[in-house]
Every structure is written in structure tokens, then in C-alpha cells.
Design a protein around this motif. Structure first.
Motif, mmCIF file in Angstrom:
data_model
loop_
_atom_site.group_PDB
_atom_site.id
_atom_site.type_symbol
_atom_site.label_atom_id
_atom_site.label_comp_id
_atom_site.label_asym_id
_atom_site.label_seq_id
_atom_site.Cartn_x
_atom_site.Cartn_y
_atom_site.Cartn_z
ATOM 1 N N UNK A 72 -10.725 1.606 2.475
ATOM 2 C CA UNK A 72 -10.061 0.338 2.151
ATOM 3 C C UNK A 72 -8.572 0.554 1.902
ATOM 4 N N UNK A 73 -8.238 1.563 1.102
ATOM 5 C CA UNK A 73 -6.834 1.830 0.780
ATOM 6 C C UNK A 73 -6.044 2.243 2.018
ATOM 7 N N UNK A 74 -6.663 3.034 2.892
ATOM 8 C CA UNK A 74 -5.972 3.476 4.101
ATOM 9 C C UNK A 74 -5.713 2.305 5.046
ATOM 10 N N UNK A 75 -6.676 1.410 5.164
ATOM 11 C CA UNK A 75 -6.484 0.241 6.029
ATOM 12 C C UNK A 75 -5.395 -0.677 5.472
ATOM 13 N N UNK A 76 -5.351 -0.806 4.144
ATOM 14 C CA UNK A 76 -4.283 -1.606 3.514
ATOM 15 C C UNK A 76 -2.923 -0.957 3.744
ATOM 16 N N UNK A 77 -2.883 0.369 3.682
ATOM 17 C CA UNK A 77 -1.631 1.088 3.941
ATOM 18 C C UNK A 77 -1.159 0.833 5.371
ATOM 19 N N UNK A 78 -2.061 0.908 6.338
ATOM 20 C CA UNK A 78 -1.688 0.716 7.737
ATOM 21 C C UNK A 78 -1.213 -0.707 8.012
ATOM 22 N N UNK A 79 -1.616 -1.653 7.167
ATOM 23 C CA UNK A 79 -1.152 -3.031 7.343
ATOM 24 C C UNK A 79 0.330 -3.192 6.998
ATOM 25 N N UNK A 80 0.917 -2.200 6.312
ATOM 26 C CA UNK A 80 2.360 -2.251 6.017
ATOM 27 C C UNK A 80 3.176 -1.763 7.213
ATOM 28 N N UNK A 81 2.505 -1.252 8.260
ATOM 29 C CA UNK A 81 3.154 -0.887 9.515
ATOM 30 C C UNK A 81 2.944 -2.051 10.489
ATOM 31 N N UNK A 82 3.611 -1.990 11.630
ATOM 32 C CA UNK A 82 3.389 -3.010 12.655
ATOM 33 C C UNK A 82 3.235 -2.337 14.009
ATOM 34 N N UNK A 83 2.431 -2.954 14.884
ATOM 35 C CA UNK A 83 2.217 -2.406 16.222
ATOM 36 C C UNK A 83 2.162 -3.543 17.223
ATOM 37 N N UNK A 84 1.627 -3.274 18.400
ATOM 38 C CA UNK A 84 1.517 -4.320 19.427
ATOM 39 C C UNK A 84 0.635 -5.470 18.967
#
Length: 620
Positions: A604-616
Motif C-alpha cells: 500500500x505504501x509503495x503504491x502511494x509513493x508511486x502516485x507522487x510520480x507521473x507517467x504516460x
């Protein structure tokens, strides 16, 4: 206009020639210091060396009492804080370091990945005849050389191409970059040179042959050299090298308050919370060093609620594109965009990284890139390429906060400092901030010098970090990957549990060699002997064995620690990072004895962290 520019360049050449006579830094060291460096080299360069376990490091910190304090307690595990811990420990001081998240979790992992002398500072020095700016360039060039030598597996020289669409631009940039060569002197990486339009397109196939308004034609390019690095792996290397040198370093440990002497009001320690266990303890030190980067003002306010702010935060956004946007061995620099910024496009870890922006921002622990900043970078590089730059090609985008600093004691605070600031505005609390990645080592040296003076400490020797290589550097050379490919295989488990041997292919061997240096053999051994030779994500060289190695040897305590700082998959490709998460958590659970609830929490924490990045996925 052209004549005036050339006159200023000519006066700048004379200015540099005069100034350079006394600007070379002395590297002389005593026999005692050389003996100490040799002793440290044996400790740090031991291929079987292991950092002390996390439990041992926490016990050392909690065991520091009022009657038996540490010499230094460092707050912040970024490049500067880890550099301070390494510098102080190698001077024979008793050192502790705490970081509330992970080593390099803030600004130090979100840089442009450059080790540069500061071409822009040189331009200001020339046109303003500013010796202060010139000193910054001399200083950064010296530190650039030292950083590349001290972590050769993680740092290297990289050529940068500057496109020119008139003969004036050719002469202007050629003269300016020849000055850069002149200033570098013995610290020069390679000489700059001019390439014709035909040669330039051969070297950089996606380079546009027409100017952005299509009315001008590419005249040629001027190529110069600076350094490039894997920033967070250098930072983790600093923290682990400090641990091997005797420092007690602890990530995921937060300072919740400072302890002050009731009579003198001097800062004498801190209350620490272990953010993994929730346990709190006090630790005491003769001097506390505040190296919290953008958050240093919040630490200062713990000591004095009335302290004046000294950080003016600036947002820097970067994007990652597929490798076909740039050739493997050549970067592109746009020296001046329409709003006066500098934008780079560089090959990095098999992809292309482009940036950066520079705009005011607020301080937050997980900054997010704004869509307009991503579009600004895309629009800027589009003007210089002959292929269509697509928003849907963005594999990852992130934002970092630069802690531009101003001295709160100065009367004039109009100009933010690009240099670093060291001050002690509260007794016992030395703050170091500002500066840049390239100069982290000398920033750390200045901070330790100030701490020694503040606490009347007695180091056993002078600073020795100029010639001290980081863990993984000793015994490494650029051909080390070939021996890995020859000597090891990647044994992996199939879905049915069957062990299947595979080759240690060139891509995996090169990755391990450059990420771990001389310690790559230990990762390869895990891949071969423990059935962890499978790749974590298709199209990327990262192996399962790295997760186990980092958990055992690099204080990797969470899934985010691994995907963001130990391996760079989150920064390179968000979608690949998401696919790798489940397996990363499984291996860390095995290493750290996590139960099901902790594994679910990590995902859960890792997925929340990745949401602070942006991609295609975020493309409109």
C-alpha cells in the motif's frame, strides 16, 4: 551587440587567467593522514566487510548518555548529512546519524544526476567580472574530480552537445567552453571541441537540423564534458562507508525534539523515534549537526521557535523518456530557454532523463511534478529534436526540492546563495545547508570543522575524505562486468518451483558492476546460489538477488527504499516498478521476517509513493 559580447568574453579571459594563478586548491596531506587513509582503505575495501546490523546501530545511539555523549549527532541522511558522518568518523570522532525516512529519500535522490563545475556560474563570473562566482567554479571543478575518482563505478564523464544555429553562437559557445577548460586546468575531464552539422547529426541522430522557428539551419555544435552519477546509490554508499568507518547510522529514525541544557540552554542531544518500531529514546551529543536539507528550518525551530527562515525552496522537475531520444554516450544542453532556464537531455541507466525546471514551491516530504512543468520540458526539447516528442512516452516524472539558502544573519537577503551556508545560531546546533550535490564533500568538511570548534572536540587527525573511496570502489575497474559474466550464472525459480540456470548476460553484469562496484560478486553469488537470478521487471536488468543483498548490507528496510533508492526502477519506469512490487515485498518479507499484515502495508505504501510520480498514464 555581437561586438560587445566578444569584448566581454575577451576581458573575461584575461580575468580568468589572472585569477587562476592562486585558485588551485592544495591537496597536500601529512604522512599520518596517508596512514589513516590506507587503514580505512583496508576496512572499507575488504570484499567480505559488512555494515553493523540495524539493532547494533540503534543500541549505540540509545547508549549515548549525558555522561558519555557522542561527539556529533547528525540529523539528515542526504548527501551532506551522510558526508558529515563519514568525515567525522574518519577523523576519529564518535558519530551518530539519524534520518527520518531513508538515506537519499529527499533532494539527494531527485537531482539532475550531474556532477558539474557550473558553466552558468562561469558565465556570470566573466560578464560581471565576479571573483566570487569564479571561486564557486574552481571549487566545484575540484570536487567534481574528487567525486568521480572516489566512486568510479557510480560516476563517469559525459559529453554534452550544445546546438548552434549561427556562426556567432558557434564562436560564443566555443570561447565560453574553452574558458571552462582553462579554469578546469589539471581537473579537466576532456577538452571541449567543435563538430560540424554533419558530424553532430552522426553523433546525435535525433538532433534537429533546423532551428525552432525553422528559418535557421544547424551550423554545428560545441561539445564539452561534465560528470554524471547514480545519485542515490552514491548517497547510500556514503552512509554505508560511514558505518564501516565507525559511525552509528540509522534510517527511519526521526528527531521529535531537541534536548537542551537547563542552565546554558545549549543543545545537548535529541529525542529519537524509531519509525519502524515506534520506540522512542534519548541520545546525547556534544554537538548536533542539522543537515536536513529543505527541512533544516523545522529543526532550527525545535531549538528556537523564533529563528528566522533561511530556506527558499525551489522545485526541480525531471522526466524520463525511452532510450531512443538520445544516444547512449552523449547529452544535450539547451543553454537558455525562452524564460532563461537551462534544460538538459541525458542518457541515464539505459533511458533518457530530461529537465529541469526551477520554480518556487512549498516544502513537502513527497513533492509531485505539475503537468505544466512536464509540458514545459517536452516543449523545450521538441524544438531541438527531429522526432515528435510525445507526452505518452513519459515513463516517469518526479519533482525535487532545492534548498536555496540565505543567511538569516545577513542584512541583505535579496540574492539566494548557490553556495552553502554553515551557521550556529543556537549554541550546540550547527546548521549546514545550500550548495549542491557536486560539493557535498567540502560542505561536510566545513560543517565538521564548525562542529569541532563549537564542541571543542579533539579529532585524531585532519579531514581525509578527499582521497577516500566509497565502498565498492576499491578493486573495481570498467572491465569488471566481463569477469562477472564469465564466472556467474543466474539461477531462478520457475512458477512450479523448479530451479533453472540462465546466463549472466552482459546487461545484467554491467548493471551489477556499476551499481555495486567490487561488491557485485556478492550479489551475483546470491543470484547463483539462492535461486534469485530472475529479473524483477521485463526490459530492466534488476535482479531479485539485489533485494536480498540490499536488505542484508545496505539498510534497505522497505519496498520504497528498494525501488526508489537501492535500484532506480521507480525513477526509470513507474509501470515496471508497479509490476516488480509484489516480488520485492516477498523477498524483503523473507529477509526481515514480515507477517502478512506488514506485507500488505508495504504494498500500500509503495503504491502511494508511486502516485507522487507521473507517467504516460497521466497524459491528458
Amino acid at each position: 551587440m555581437y561586438a560587445a559580447s566578444f569584448r566581454r568574453l575577451a576581458s573575461g579571459v584575461a580575468f580568468i587567467a589572472t585569477a587562476s594563478g592562486g585558485a588551485v586548491l592544495s591537496l597536500a596531506s601529512s604522512d599520518k593522514d596517508r596512514t589513516i587513509v590506507e587503514s580505512l582503505r583496508r576496512t572499507i575495501g575488504d570484499p567480505t566487510a559488512s555494515v553493523p546490523p540495524r539493532s547494533v546501530q540503534e543500541s549505540a545511539l540509545s547508549g549515548a548518555s549525558l555522561s558519555n555523549p557522542l561527539d556529533l549527532l547528525v540529523i539528515g541522511g542526504g548527501a551532506t548529512g551522510s558526508g558529515v558522518a563519514l568525515d567525522a568518523a574518519t577523523r576519529g570522532l564518535r558519530v551518530g546519524l539519524v534520518e527520518r525516512d531513508d538515506f537519499s529519500s529527499g533532494t539527494s535522490s531527485r537531482s539532475t544526476k550531474l556532477i558539474h563545475g557550473g558553466v552558468r556560474y562561469l558565465e556570470k563570473a566573466v560578464f560581471n567580472l565576479d571573483y566570487g562566482q569564479l571561486r564557486l567554479v574552481f571549487h566545484a571543478l575540484e570536487e567534481r574530480k574528487q567525486l568521480i575518482e572516489n566512486a568510479p563505478h557510480l560516476c563517469h564523464a559525459l559529453p554534452f552537445m550544445t546546438p548552434c544555429f549561427s556562426w556567432f553562437e558557434v564562436v560564443y559557445f566555443w570561447m565560453g567552453l574553452k574558458m571552462y577548460d582553462l579554469v578546469a586546468g589539471p581537473r579537466l575531464l576532456h577538452l571541449s571541441r567543435y563538430y560540424s552539422a554533419k558530424q553532430s547529426v552522426e553523433l546525435f541522430p535525433t538532433l534537429a537540423s533546423k532551428g525552432k522557428d525553422k528559418s535557421t539551419t544547424l551550423t554545428g555544435t560545441v561539445v564539452y564534458y561534465d560528470g554524471q552519477m547514480n545519485d542515490s546509490r552514491v548517497n547510500v554508499g556514503l552512509a554505508c562507508t560511514a558505518a564501516l568507518a565507525g559511525a552509528s547510522v540509522l534510517n527511519h529514525a526521526e528527531v521529535v525534539s531537541l534536548i537542551r541544557d537547563a542552565v546554558s540552554q545549549r543543545v545537548i542531544g535529541a529525542r529519537i523515534r524509531n519509525n519502524l518500531s515506534g520506540k522512542e529514546f534519548d541520545t546525547y551529543a556534544k554537538v548536533v549537526v542539522n543537515a536536513a536539507g529543505p527541512f533544516c528550518d523545522s529543526v532550527r525551530k525545535m531549538a528556537d521557535g523564533e529563528s528566522k527562515p533561511m530556506i527558499c525552496p525551489s522545485s526541480g522537475v525531471h522526466i524520463v523518456l525511452p532510450d531512443y531520444y538520445s544516444p547512449q554516450g552523449m547529452g544535450l544542453i539547451v543553454p537558455k530557454t525562452k524564460d532563461g532556464r537551462v534544460v538538459f537531455m541525458l542518457p541515464w541507466l539505459g533511458k533518457t532523463v530530461a529537465g529541469t525546471t526551477d520554480s518556487p514551491t512549498s516544502i513537502t516530504s513527497l513533492p509531485k511534478p505539475h503537468e505544466d512543468e512536464i509540458q514545459f520540458i517536452l516543449d523545450t526539447i521538441t524544438d531541438y529534436l527531429n522526432i515528435k516528442v510525445q507526452r505518452t512516452d513519459v515513463l516517469s516524472a518526479w519533482s525535487g526540492i532545492r534548498p536555496l539558502a540565505m543567511d538569516p544573519t545577513a542584512k541583505n537577503t535579496e540574492n539566494m546563495s548557490r553556495d552553502h551556508i554553515v551557521l550556529e545560531d543556537c549554541p550546540g546546533l550547527v546548521t549546514i545547508t545550500g550548495g549542491k550535490w557536486t560539493t557535498y564533500r567540502s560542505m561536510a568538511e566545513d560543517a565538521v570543522d564548525a562542529a569541532i570548534k563549537s564542541g571543542k572536540l579533539k579529532p585524531s587527525n585532519d579531514c581525509v575524505t578527499q582521497k577516500l573511496q566509497l565502498v565498492g570502489s576499491y578493486g573495481w575497474d570498467p572491465s569488471s562486468f566481463a569477469a562477472l559474466a564469465q564466472q556467474y550464472v543466474r539461477v531462478k525459480k520457475t512458477h512450479g518451483g523448479k530451479m533453472v540456470p540462465g546466463t549472466m548476460d552482459t546487461a545484467a553484469a554491467k548493471h551489477l558492476s556499476h551499481a555495486y562496484g567490487s561488491m557485485a560478486d556478492r550479489v551475483a553469488t546470491i543470484a547463483q546460489e539462492e535461486g534469485l537470478g530472475k529479473r524483477l521487471a521485463h526490459g530492466h536488468p534488476f535482479l531479485e538477488a539485489e533485494v536480498a543483498y540490499c536488505a542484508r548490507n545496505e539498510y534497505c528496510e522497505s519496498a520504497v527504499d528498494f525501488i526508489a533508492r537501492r535500484c532506480r526502477i521507480a525513477f526509470l519506469d513507474i509501470n515496471a516498478a508497479e509490476k516488480a512490487l509484489k516480488r520485492v515485498v516477498e523477498i524483503l518479507a523473507s529477509e526481515h521476517k514480515w507477517g502478512k499484515s506488514r506485507q500488505m502495508q508495504e504494498l500500500k505504501m509503495a503504491k502511494e509513493f508511486l502516485q507522487t510520480f507521473k507517467s504516460s498514464k497521466n497524459a491528458h
